[in-house]
Design an enzyme around this catalytic site. Structure first.
Site, PDB file in Angstrom:
ATOM      1  N   THR A  25       0.861  -1.177   0.000  1.00  0.00           N
ATOM      2  CA  THR A  25       0.000   0.000   0.000  1.00  0.00           C
ATOM      3  C   THR A  25       0.898   1.228   0.000  1.00  0.00           C
ATOM      4  O   THR A  25       1.880   1.276   0.741  1.00  0.00           O
ATOM      5  CB  THR A  25      -0.946  -0.018   1.223  1.00  0.00           C
ATOM      6  N   LYS A  67      -8.051  20.756  13.581  1.00  0.00           N
ATOM      7  CA  LYS A  67      -8.371  20.774  15.000  1.00  0.00           C
ATOM      8  C   LYS A  67      -8.374  22.215  15.500  1.00  0.00           C
ATOM      9  O   LYS A  67      -7.331  22.811  15.690  1.00  0.00           O
ATOM     10  CB  LYS A  67      -7.382  19.895  15.762  1.00  0.00           C
ATOM     11  N   GLU A  72      -5.206  -2.961   4.099  1.00  0.00           N
ATOM     12  CA  GLU A  72      -4.964  -3.567   5.415  1.00  0.00           C
ATOM     13  C   GLU A  72      -6.168  -4.364   5.922  1.00  0.00           C
ATOM     14  O   GLU A  72      -6.089  -5.042   6.941  1.00  0.00           O
ATOM     15  CB  GLU A  72      -4.610  -2.480   6.440  1.00  0.00           C
ATOM     16  N   TRP A 113     -13.123  19.318  16.105  1.00  0.00           N
ATOM     17  CA  TRP A 113     -12.624  18.895  14.808  1.00  0.00           C
ATOM     18  C   TRP A 113     -13.490  19.456  13.683  1.00  0.00           C
ATOM     19  O   TRP A 113     -14.720  19.481  13.767  1.00  0.00           O
ATOM     20  CB  TRP A 113     -12.613  17.360  14.704  1.00  0.00           C
TER      21      TRP A 113
END
Lengths: 540, 540
Positions: free
Chosen positions: A184, A437, A329, A442
């Site tokens: 990846t 942030k 993954e 957020w």
């Protein structure tokens, strides 16, 4: 006290053996690189996989040796999947779309012993060979008649296979043995290898076939557009033989016209690919004024599926969209968006909104979202946090320890920021490294980009966080305007009003000529953050 | 070299946890023994399973202790499934329909520590208790208000559960740990215990949900008529939470009227049971002139499904029949009959004939047929031989070694005689011990019985093999005539002509008043063979 059921390991060879025994004359159809359509059956594929197993053994391939491939979706690639993993070797699919330097790195890092390639990639292979000294043989996936002239001393796939008998018994392997490898490539650092096992592959294959996942049966004809070098074509080469679905491989021709031709001639019922590929397909279908004769559903993942694409497939062509989310993954499937009973009673608008989410976890994948301190956040569809996952087909570490221990308390941090709702539906709102942030809260850069993209003058938008003395970070909007279009900073900022929370509105706008991208077409925000780190926000 | 995926064991507790997280408000509806309908959600079931886990732990239940149940299908039984297996104990479902002496044997052989029972079974429990001294507590599955007076010192289920908090973390268990136990009673010898593991249960649950198996999704409402004491209700209490299907439990009322009422009020889409139960249901539906509002499919197994029943369900009521085959030793699913693409193009008659077969193996179950010498026979749909199976959810030996090593070269002999065709479809033609071996060839006793049953005067027929000096064995037909009917030996034998191969026709006929049956209603051929072993065949 142990149960008293048979101690039989989950082995990949069982898939092709099952397909041979129970679906022996079900077809596998491939558009070949040499030209024309090749068709044979699961029994043929099993026979030739056994011949290949003998050939690999004769070449000196040992358990856990890596066998590299640079190849399109096709029957020979399928034989390599089963022939290599079946003898305990590792099928290492290399993405030929990466930069040659990345491929060189990957082949050397994986220590590939043999490299099988489609003729398309001969020029690439000739470039790689001098730098990949560990590769003991380069195998052209073709027959003697089509063998190219080359500066390299090539092996011929058909010669290899035909030189060996199909008299081969698949060995019974430890199910935790490595079976395949896929790298990846993030936006930073070297590519990292994900090493699947027989166990993870079989469990994933079961889960992928479930009615609320890809819903695969022996009545399906599956055409994976997603490449076999991209997380094993989302596992379809394993799931299709598990259920006895007919497989159709498109080879190198992934344009709309070629795909539609295969869809219709082979009566494809199920397909899978990234949004980009469907864009080309839908354009072709629209231009020709045609539709889909047999296609019932298509899996769309790899990146968020544009809502308009879902609506076009479903409303105009009657093709169900399975909006899915996964990662290399995760083998790759994490979530698929399918309705529950109650959603069938929702209004159309509500259902459409729900379909924009990435879906709910298949059993086997646990998900949670956490804040900066790792505290679990509520599953209320509103709170968003870092998405962590856990399960038997999820990576615990990368090949050869690359990148250190990726886990957080046993969970794999996906690098995505997401919401989870009470029905288990997940929606990605940002990448963890891109979220802004601000004052302990957020802000989703993707939400801001989507809002900006709705502006009629905007061709492309990127939002990054810029350091701020009071709020830690505040959003900066970077805009590439459509050709000939014009707008102002004030107009852009005003455009956000009513579209996002007031405190989310970017502090500044910069108009740029170009935005940087990765090799696979994603915004390269690391470069943007570097380029604009000195940008002074008004009032900061 | 091992793969680098997470080392997470397959645990049964993950099912109820997944259902809680992703399908928390999906309902579980039960008709109770006390009267009335109980409804709650997967979140409630998970909460109470955790309370029960605490309660069992407080009672001193340790890993691998057996927890017996004598109970109908209901929510408390479900809680015991998860509460006991979840802490590493073994959920031992006892069949209350067996003779009390058999139950006593089973409870003592299993060494059950606690026995949970529905109020229905209080008289049975009072009979058992004096003979089952190892049982430390008898738990009435009811609340304080419904506790019966009894000579026994009973525990109250609701008191147990309510006395404990739901603060419980499921332990991570070795996936090979025993999870549940179910005895199978053959026609000879003592009942034998099949000991499932967490691993076998989870793998089976995945497989059972596949589109070509039971096709379960979050849009399903599943009513298992097959009892939870009969091979874990064919795994449905595990498969339903895996996909988030709503569960409907019929309790003790398995008559047609009660079932239909639940089918309609709870909008059941999928059911499962043995042919006998469907007979009552279909009679009720026909008598009332009603149909099925929401039922889409029903799994029929346990014994061969009569062709007429398949046709009634499908043609008259539009309910798909999933003709299935399994055994306690197979968890239980081995095969399910679903079409492949090509069958959709077959004539109606051909498809109907195919549906009478028991179906094709789910991936995970390997099958082969062998002759007397263990040589594999062709998969041509004609040759028939002993059916052997192999797979990770198939028994390798019985609990406490009962009956010795049941395997033949690693394969489990099912005791069935079957054909396999090139599409992988299996059809049972006889039981191995009932097949008649005549001159080195096999004759199916079941085929002969079916042929005899077609005679208008025959109420029931049995065919057994009788020793023969020349042919080893020849068939003897035993017939119970319909009341008031009369026929002759010659007429019966003539009736076979054209219906079976000439050399299959029985050598003799005996008319009997009664045929002996097992507790579960099967013909007791061991007794017949004993009773008629001295029978002299004409010409022998």
């Amino acid at each position: 006290m142990h149960g008293l059921m048979m101690n039989l390991p989950l082995n990949i060879s069982a898939l092709i053996q099952h397909a041979d025994r129970c679906h022996g004359d079900t077809e596998i159809v491939s558009r070949t690189v040499e030209g024309g359509i090749h068709r044979y059956t699961y029994s043929d594929a099993h026979r030739r996989s056994r011949q290949l197993a003998n050939a690999l053994t004769a070449l000196g391939v040992k358990a856990s040796d890596r066998i590299g491939t640079l190849a399109w979706n096709g029957y020979r690639h399928l034989e390599i999947y089963f022939g290599s993993s079946g003898i305990g070797a590792v099928c290492h699919t290399v993405n030929p779309r990466l930069f040659p330097e990345q491929i060189t790195y990957i082949v050397n890092h994986a220590e590939d012993t043999f490299l099988f390639f489609d003729l398309t990639f001969l020029p690439l292979v000739e470039k790689l060979a001098p730098h990949c000294k560990g590769v003991r043989g380069w195998v052209a996936m073709t027959d003697r008649a089509h063998m190219p002239t080359s500066s390299l001393d090539l092996l011929c796939y058909e010669d290899l296979v035909n030189a060996h008998s199909d008299d081969f018994e698949w060995p019974v392997l430890d199910e935790n043995l490595a079976s395949s490898l896929c790298y990846t490539s993030g936006t930073t650092g070297n590519p990292k290898g994900v090493l699947y096992s027989h166990r993870s592959t079989i469990l994933h294959a079961y889960a992928a076939c479930l009615p609320d996942a890809l819903n695969l049966s022996a009545r399906d004809v599956v055409l994976p557009v997603v490449p076999m070098f991209h997380v094993n074509a989302w596992g379809l080469p394993y799931s299709a033989p598990l259920v006895g679905a007919k497989l159709v491989f498109p080879g190198a021709q992934l344009d709309g016209a070629s795909l539609v031709e295969l869809f219709e001639s082979e009566k494809v019922t199920c397909s899978a690919g990234v949004p980009t590929i469907w864009l080309g397909l839908l354009q072709h279908v629209k231009a020709k004024g045609i539709g889909f004769g047999t296609l019932k559903r298509t899996v769309i993942g790899g990146s968020a599926c544009p809502p308009a694409m879902i609506r076009t497939f479903e409303d105009e062509y009657g093709v169900q969209v399975l909006h899915a989310w996964g990662m290399t993954e995760l083998s790759p499937l994490g979530t698929v968006n399918t309705f529950k009973s109650r959603h069938l009673e929702w209004s159309e608008a509500e259902r459409h909104a729900l379909q924009n989410k990435q879906g709910r976890a298949i059993f086997g994948v646990e998900m949670k979202i956490v804040d900066d301190e790792g505290r679990e956040l509520p599953r209320d569809g509103k709170a968003f946090g870092d998405l962590l996952v856990r399960g038997p087909w999820i990576t615990r570490e990368y090949f050869r320890g690359e990148g250190g221990d990726p886990l957080a308390d046993g969970w794999f941090p996906t690098g995505d920021v997401a919401t989870l709702d009470q029905d288990g539906f997940m929606q990605i709102t940002d990448r963890s490294k891109d979220v802004i942030k601000s004052g302990g809260e957020w802000i989703s850069s993707i939400d801001l980009e989507n809002a900006a993209m709705a502006h009629p003058s905007v061709a492309e938008a990127a939002v990054i966080g810029i350091a701020h003395p009071k709020w830690d970070e505040r959003p900066l909007l970077l805009v590439r305007l459509k050709e000939g279009a014009a707008t102002t900073r004030e107009d852009m900022l005003k455009f956000f009003e009513g579209r996002v929370a007031k405190w989310w509105i970017p502090d500044d706008v910069v108009f740029v000529e170009n935005l940087p991208h990765t090799a696979t077409g994603k915004l390269l925000k690391t470069k943007l953050r570097e380029d604009f780190k000195a940008h002074k926000l008004p009032g900061a």
